[in-house]
Design an enzyme around this catalytic site. Sequence first.
Site, PDB file in Angstrom:
ATOM      1  N   GLU A 160      22.900 -49.805   7.737  1.00 35.47           N
ATOM      2  CA  GLU A 160      23.094 -48.409   8.119  1.00 35.47           C
ATOM      3  C   GLU A 160      23.138 -47.502   6.899  1.00 35.47           C
ATOM      4  O   GLU A 160      23.606 -47.898   5.830  1.00 35.47           O
ATOM      5  CB  GLU A 160      24.412 -48.258   8.883  1.00 35.47           C
ATOM      6  CG  GLU A 160      24.305 -48.756  10.302  1.00 35.47           C
ATOM      7  CD  GLU A 160      25.650 -48.735  11.009  1.00 35.47           C
ATOM      8  OE1 GLU A 160      25.718 -48.185  12.116  1.00 35.47           O
ATOM      9  OE2 GLU A 160      26.616 -49.260  10.465  1.00 35.47           O
ATOM     10  N   CYS A 164      24.653 -41.303   2.294  1.00 42.23           N
ATOM     11  CA  CYS A 164      25.631 -42.344   2.022  1.00 42.23           C
ATOM     12  C   CYS A 164      24.923 -43.680   2.204  1.00 42.23           C
ATOM     13  O   CYS A 164      24.545 -44.032   3.315  1.00 42.23           O
ATOM     14  CB  CYS A 164      26.771 -42.177   3.013  1.00 42.23           C
ATOM     15  SG  CYS A 164      27.914 -43.526   2.975  1.00 42.23           S
ATOM     16  N   CYS A 198      30.473 -57.076   3.826  1.00 46.60           N
ATOM     17  CA  CYS A 198      31.248 -56.972   2.586  1.00 46.60           C
ATOM     18  C   CYS A 198      32.238 -58.123   2.538  1.00 46.60           C
ATOM     19  O   CYS A 198      32.839 -58.474   3.552  1.00 46.60           O
ATOM     20  CB  CYS A 198      31.983 -55.636   2.514  1.00 46.60           C
ATOM     21  SG  CYS A 198      32.923 -55.463   0.975  1.00 46.60           S
ATOM     22  N   CYS A 256      38.952 -55.395   3.138  1.00 44.33           N
ATOM     23  CA  CYS A 256      40.046 -54.414   3.155  1.00 44.33           C
ATOM     24  C   CYS A 256      40.483 -54.218   4.609  1.00 44.33           C
ATOM     25  O   CYS A 256      39.646 -54.184   5.518  1.00 44.33           O
ATOM     26  CB  CYS A 256      39.586 -53.095   2.547  1.00 44.33           C
ATOM     27  SG  CYS A 256      39.009 -53.308   0.857  1.00 44.33           S
ATOM     28  N   CYS A 277      38.972 -51.351   7.019  1.00 44.12           N
ATOM     29  CA  CYS A 277      37.553 -51.026   6.890  1.00 44.12           C
ATOM     30  C   CYS A 277      36.686 -51.778   7.878  1.00 44.12           C
ATOM     31  O   CYS A 277      36.748 -53.010   7.982  1.00 44.12           O
ATOM     32  CB  CYS A 277      37.108 -51.335   5.465  1.00 44.12           C
ATOM     33  SG  CYS A 277      35.343 -51.080   5.203  1.00 44.12           S
ATOM     34  N   GLY A 323      29.399 -52.324   2.041  1.00 44.37           N
ATOM     35  CA  GLY A 323      29.285 -53.187   0.868  1.00 44.37           C
ATOM     36  C   GLY A 323      30.032 -52.677  -0.337  1.00 44.37           C
ATOM     37  O   GLY A 323      30.473 -51.520  -0.389  1.00 44.37           O
ATOM     38  N   HIS A 341      44.120 -46.217  -2.181  1.00 38.45           N
ATOM     39  CA  HIS A 341      44.828 -46.497  -0.922  1.00 38.45           C
ATOM     40  C   HIS A 341      46.234 -47.078  -1.052  1.00 38.45           C
ATOM     41  O   HIS A 341      46.853 -47.438  -0.042  1.00 38.45           O
ATOM     42  CB  HIS A 341      43.996 -47.393   0.004  1.00 38.45           C
ATOM     43  CG  HIS A 341      42.570 -46.973   0.144  1.00 38.45           C
ATOM     44  ND1 HIS A 341      42.192 -45.667   0.303  1.00 38.45           N
ATOM     45  CD2 HIS A 341      41.411 -47.683   0.128  1.00 38.45           C
ATOM     46  CE1 HIS A 341      40.873 -45.594   0.388  1.00 38.45           C
ATOM     47  NE2 HIS A 341      40.391 -46.798   0.281  1.00 38.45           N
ATOM     48  N   ASN A 372      40.749 -43.131  10.027  1.00 39.60           N
ATOM     49  CA  ASN A 372      40.035 -43.086  11.301  1.00 39.60           C
ATOM     50  C   ASN A 372      40.191 -44.430  11.979  1.00 39.60           C
ATOM     51  O   ASN A 372      39.905 -45.455  11.364  1.00 39.60           O
ATOM     52  CB  ASN A 372      38.536 -42.827  11.074  1.00 39.60           C
ATOM     53  CG  ASN A 372      38.256 -41.363  10.817  1.00 39.60           C
ATOM     54  OD1 ASN A 372      38.876 -40.480  11.408  1.00 39.60           O
ATOM     55  ND2 ASN A 372      37.347 -41.097   9.905  1.00 39.60           N
ATOM     56  N   CYS A 429      31.255 -41.782   6.154  1.00 43.05           N
ATOM     57  CA  CYS A 429      30.445 -42.982   5.929  1.00 43.05           C
ATOM     58  C   CYS A 429      31.288 -44.232   5.779  1.00 43.05           C
ATOM     59  O   CYS A 429      30.750 -45.312   5.577  1.00 43.05           O
ATOM     60  CB  CYS A 429      29.488 -42.790   4.765  1.00 43.05           C
ATOM     61  SG  CYS A 429      30.238 -42.351   3.235  1.00 43.05           S
TER      62      CYS A 429
HETATM   63  N1  SAH Z   1      33.184 -50.858  -1.178  1.00 43.81           N
HETATM   64  C1  SAH Z   1      33.273 -49.550  -1.695  1.00 43.81           C
HETATM   65  C2  SAH Z   1      32.366 -48.602  -0.973  1.00 43.81           C
HETATM   66  C3  SAH Z   1      32.688 -48.464   0.494  1.00 43.81           C
HETATM   67  S1  SAH Z   1      33.307 -46.875   0.755  1.00 43.81           S
HETATM   68  C4  SAH Z   1      34.716 -49.071  -1.677  1.00 43.81           C
HETATM   69  O1  SAH Z   1      35.539 -49.735  -1.066  1.00 43.81           O
HETATM   70  O2  SAH Z   1      35.003 -48.067  -2.301  1.00 43.81           O
HETATM   71  C5  SAH Z   1      34.785 -47.177   1.471  1.00 43.81           C
HETATM   72  C6  SAH Z   1      35.428 -45.825   1.715  1.00 43.81           C
HETATM   73  O3  SAH Z   1      35.175 -45.403   3.060  1.00 43.81           O
HETATM   74  C7  SAH Z   1      36.935 -45.897   1.613  1.00 43.81           C
HETATM   75  O4  SAH Z   1      37.446 -45.715   0.345  1.00 43.81           O
HETATM   76  C8  SAH Z   1      37.316 -44.741   2.476  1.00 43.81           C
HETATM   77  O5  SAH Z   1      37.205 -43.570   1.734  1.00 43.81           O
HETATM   78  C9  SAH Z   1      36.290 -44.741   3.579  1.00 43.81           C
HETATM   79  N2  SAH Z   1      36.807 -45.439   4.773  1.00 43.81           N
HETATM   80  C10 SAH Z   1      36.631 -46.740   5.113  1.00 43.81           C
HETATM   81  N3  SAH Z   1      37.259 -47.016   6.268  1.00 43.81           N
HETATM   82  C11 SAH Z   1      37.843 -45.870   6.672  1.00 43.81           C
HETATM   83  C12 SAH Z   1      38.647 -45.526   7.798  1.00 43.81           C
HETATM   84  N4  SAH Z   1      38.957 -46.401   8.734  1.00 43.81           N
HETATM   85  N5  SAH Z   1      39.088 -44.244   7.868  1.00 43.81           N
HETATM   86  C13 SAH Z   1      38.746 -43.328   6.925  1.00 43.81           C
HETATM   87  N6  SAH Z   1      37.996 -43.604   5.855  1.00 43.81           N
HETATM   88  C14 SAH Z   1      37.543 -44.859   5.724  1.00 43.81           C
HETATM   89 FE1  SF4 Z   2      34.312 -53.710   1.360  1.00 39.86          FE
HETATM   90 FE2  SF4 Z   2      34.789 -51.246   0.452  1.00 39.86          FE
HETATM   91 FE3  SF4 Z   2      35.200 -51.876   3.044  1.00 39.86          FE
HETATM   92 FE4  SF4 Z   2      36.806 -52.846   1.164  1.00 39.86          FE
HETATM   93  S1  SF4 Z   2      36.526 -50.667   1.701  1.00 39.86           S
HETATM   94  S2  SF4 Z   2      35.926 -54.028   2.869  1.00 39.86           S
HETATM   95  S3  SF4 Z   2      35.403 -53.177  -0.512  1.00 39.86           S
HETATM   96  S4  SF4 Z   2      33.240 -51.838   1.982  1.00 39.86           S
END
Ligand code: SAH
Ligand code: SF4
Length: 373
Positions: free
Chosen positions: A96, A117, A124, A128, A131, A171, A228, A302, A345
């Site tokens: 995506e 994005c 991944c 986390c 995520c 990723g 975080h 979210n 994103c």
């Molecule tokens: N792996 C990299 C790139 C992924 S971006 C990283 O972890 O930085 C991941 C970002 O998406 C998080 O830092 C956050 O800003 C956003 N994100 C992921 N899950 C989310 C959620 N449930 N609610 C809001 N933002 C989220």
């Molecule tokens: Fe992977 Fe980034 Fe999501 Fe953590 S926040 S699981 S490193 S994509």
Amino acid sequence: MTASSSLRSAFALSLDDWVDWTVTNGENRFRAQQIVDWLYAKRAKSWDEMTNLSLPLREKLISSFSIQRPPLVRIEGSADTTRKYLLRLVDHRLVETVKIPASVHFDGAQSDRVTLCVSSQVGCAYGCKFCASGLAGFTRNLEPEEIVGQAMAVEEESGESIRNVVFMGMGEPLANLTRVTKAIEILNAPWGLGIGARHMTLSTSGLAPQIEKLAEIPIQIRLAVSLHGATDEVRDQIMPVNQMYPLARLFEALAIWRSKKAQKITFEYILIEGVNDSLEQAAILARRAKSLDAKVNLIPYNTVEGLLWKRPSERQQDAFLRVLTRAGASATLRREKGHDIAAACGQLRLREETAEGTIRPADVKIHRSEKGD
Ligand code: SAH
Ligand code: SF4
């Protein structure tokens, strides 16, 4: 697999690579510039269009390289809001990418640029707890052409020019550093997509040694760090990667980054009720941000299907922000869903196609081994 998928992708080569290829193949080196001009400026869809190249050269190119972009399988969202594109890769995996209109915010500023994005891996490995991307585990790294291909496919579908790229899709880009760096080179190059380095942001969960490696590369891209949690105790509960690179180690790497790059670092901080939203965390976060002159981007969590957490009340979000700003840290909070690039994103998850041809979120762990570099 299609016949062309056994060919090397033309979008994996830099101008220097094309110079090497032309010279090795007994062609004049200026052909390399003509080739990239057809590929990126003119967006040729077949080698036959490249009429200023000799027929024998075109035949050699046809038998060596594919110029296919990843085909679009599905588009979600409307043209004037956040739009999600699902692309099919040569091995039929899906990936995506999200186009975000110029009106959406990033880093507290309203961008006047269309942002893409991009994803850097299928799935991944870092798991986390907030995520969606990490839910089904890691499948594979994306190749440079599959990252560049996301931008090309979206530009060609939308007719819009992507002027901002964030590596915040699926990723962990720093676990795929060599290929991501090659993609950045092609996205940035004047002969490629011509996107300014300062308009590219790489977001990482905090792989300290790779941050140091990237700091050595002389390109002024921006760095965002998914923080975080302001203490190891809290961050450990949210991001397993913190056990590998605790905050002290991460901040060592960030200090090196800061000494080599002009741009401020951004800390992304998702607010999760009862997990990381205490005012004590806010106070420590403020100190940490100020120590690196970093900006804090607060993102209300979210809800992700299958995960239990919730966002805090607006009152608590405001109180958290107030602690940061009163302490003199630079911080922003965007509450409206989909109006913050990181939030827009951060919701990508691995999807699979079923035998019936419908697409569903992948709910199986494919494998967790990581082939990153
Ligand atoms: N792996 C990299 C790139 C992924 S971006 C990283 O972890 O930085 C991941 C970002 O998406 C998080 O830092 C956050 O800003 C956003 N994100 C992921 N899950 C989310 C959620 N449930 N609610 C809001 N933002 C989220
Ligand atoms: Fe992977 Fe980034 Fe999501 Fe953590 S926040 S699981 S490193 S994509």
